[in-house]
Design a protein around this motif. Sequence first.
Motif, short mmCIF file in Angstrom:
data_model
loop_
_atom_site.label_atom_id
_atom_site.label_comp_id
_atom_site.label_asym_id
_atom_site.label_seq_id
_atom_site.Cartn_x
_atom_site.Cartn_y
_atom_site.Cartn_z
N SER A 37 0.81 -1.22 0.00
CA SER A 37 0.00 0.00 0.00
C SER A 37 0.84 1.27 0.00
O SER A 37 0.34 2.35 -0.29
CB SER A 37 -0.91 0.02 1.23
OG SER A 37 -0.18 0.35 2.41
N LEU A 38 2.12 1.13 0.34
CA LEU A 38 3.01 2.29 0.45
C LEU A 38 3.58 2.69 -0.91
O LEU A 38 3.66 1.87 -1.83
CB LEU A 38 4.16 2.01 1.42
CG LEU A 38 3.76 1.71 2.87
CD1 LEU A 38 4.99 1.31 3.68
CD2 LEU A 38 3.08 2.91 3.50
N GLU B 186 -6.25 4.79 7.69
CA GLU B 186 -7.57 4.99 7.11
C GLU B 186 -7.73 4.21 5.80
O GLU B 186 -8.77 3.60 5.54
CB GLU B 186 -7.78 6.49 6.86
CG GLU B 186 -9.14 6.84 6.29
CD GLU B 186 -9.28 8.33 6.03
OE1 GLU B 186 -10.23 8.72 5.33
OE2 GLU B 186 -8.43 9.12 6.52
N LYS B 187 -6.67 4.22 4.99
CA LYS B 187 -6.71 3.55 3.68
C LYS B 187 -6.86 2.03 3.83
O LYS B 187 -7.59 1.38 3.07
CB LYS B 187 -5.42 3.88 2.91
CG LYS B 187 -5.31 3.24 1.55
CD LYS B 187 -4.14 3.83 0.76
CE LYS B 187 -2.82 3.66 1.47
NZ LYS B 187 -1.67 4.15 0.67
N LEU B 188 -6.18 1.45 4.84
CA LEU B 188 -6.16 0.00 5.02
C LEU B 188 -7.17 -0.48 6.06
O LEU B 188 -7.33 -1.70 6.25
CB LEU B 188 -4.76 -0.46 5.42
CG LEU B 188 -3.65 -0.21 4.40
CD1 LEU B 188 -2.30 -0.64 4.96
CD2 LEU B 188 -3.92 -0.97 3.11
N ALA C 291 7.52 5.61 4.04
CA ALA C 291 7.65 5.40 2.59
C ALA C 291 8.44 4.13 2.32
O ALA C 291 9.24 3.68 3.17
CB ALA C 291 8.34 6.58 1.92
N LYS C 292 8.24 3.54 1.15
CA LYS C 292 9.05 2.39 0.74
C LYS C 292 10.48 2.84 0.54
O LYS C 292 10.75 4.00 0.21
CB LYS C 292 8.55 1.83 -0.60
CG LYS C 292 7.30 1.00 -0.54
CD LYS C 292 6.97 0.49 -1.95
CE LYS C 292 5.70 -0.33 -1.97
NZ LYS C 292 5.39 -0.79 -3.34
N ILE C 293 11.41 1.90 0.67
CA ILE C 293 12.80 2.18 0.35
C ILE C 293 13.12 1.56 -1.01
O ILE C 293 12.80 0.42 -1.26
CB ILE C 293 13.75 1.60 1.41
CG1 ILE C 293 13.54 2.32 2.74
CG2 ILE C 293 15.21 1.70 0.98
CD1 ILE C 293 14.37 1.82 3.87
#
Length: 369
Positions: free
Chosen positions: A323-324, A336-338, A367-369
């Motif tokens: 999701s990120l 909220e999104k998940l 955030a993703k790396i």
Amino acid sequence: MDKLIWLKLKSVAGIGNYSIKNLIAVFKTPKAVFEADYKNLIKVQGISEEKAKNILKHKTPDSVKKDYETALDKNYQIITMSDKEYPHLLLKISDPPPFLYVLGKLNNKADNIAIVGSRVATNYGLIVAKRISGDIANLDIQVVSGMARGIDTAAHIGAISSGGKTIAVLGSGFEKIYPLENKKLFYEIQENGAVISEFSPFKEPKPENFPMRNRIISGISLGTLVVEASKKSGSLITARLALEQGREVFAVPGNINSFKSAGTHHLLKQGAKLVENANDIIDEVRFLLREQDVEQKNEDDEKKSLLGIAEKLEKDELKVFNSLSYYDEHIDKISEKLNINIATLSGILTKLELKGLVSQSSGKMFAKI
């Protein structure tokens, strides 16, 4: 001692890189330049009567002798434009440096891509620079940058972390490492590529040096990627120089609300290639690469990487990870999104951080790396 005469030629009053390129094209060696007579010297394009007189009367300055002795003492290589190790693409620009100081191994058989950007970068910019740099280096393409703070540093680290090679082009001499905080990186790059400079080992990092440095960054590369830049960023100078040199220009899109993206968005409006991953760069320069089946290798590596991530994650961790994005997002919005409560989500994000897949910045932003 044959290298010393190159340093001597560079020190002649009024003789710049453009003039030296023309002199070497005619006389082949600096020795022949100094042995030439006045009539033949003034026949060379760009050599005025005054410049010819300066060449004829020139003696090697003590400062030049000191530079040469320092290079010998510190094992700094001096690679001249007549040497086979000199970057072949750099010879094609209008004013190539007649010689380069080099630490490490300058591989002239490899292809190069430059990655540059803001010194004061966002977390998004640093993550993207590191990821794309690593993917490019993993294809046996060298990553070139300027060892500055921010995006440059992330680009070098990304290449090294992937086991690839990187080249740092300095805006100062080897005895004046800048920024000093990158001294450790300076030595790591030598072990994983090369550090190069056209400047005297004792040259301070003055502002006027960096546009000169930038022409080398773009000049030795097939193309230049700008990851993040404001409207007045020095990275835009590098992009402009790349265009003037007939090289490709790429840009990473950013947040439209961030002034750090204004420069890259300007480049995109001017026709730069939009880049989301390494494949976007490879697609554009493929015909210039040296017999490498890079597309398949890049796709295979990406599949392996994604498969490896999925295998080591629990179901709830994978759901959060997928999701990120590479942009920072607040934990409340993710929750909220998940539809996951904050306490549970916080625990999952902590696990993902420990696994090196997610980064957290101030204010509970992820955030993703």
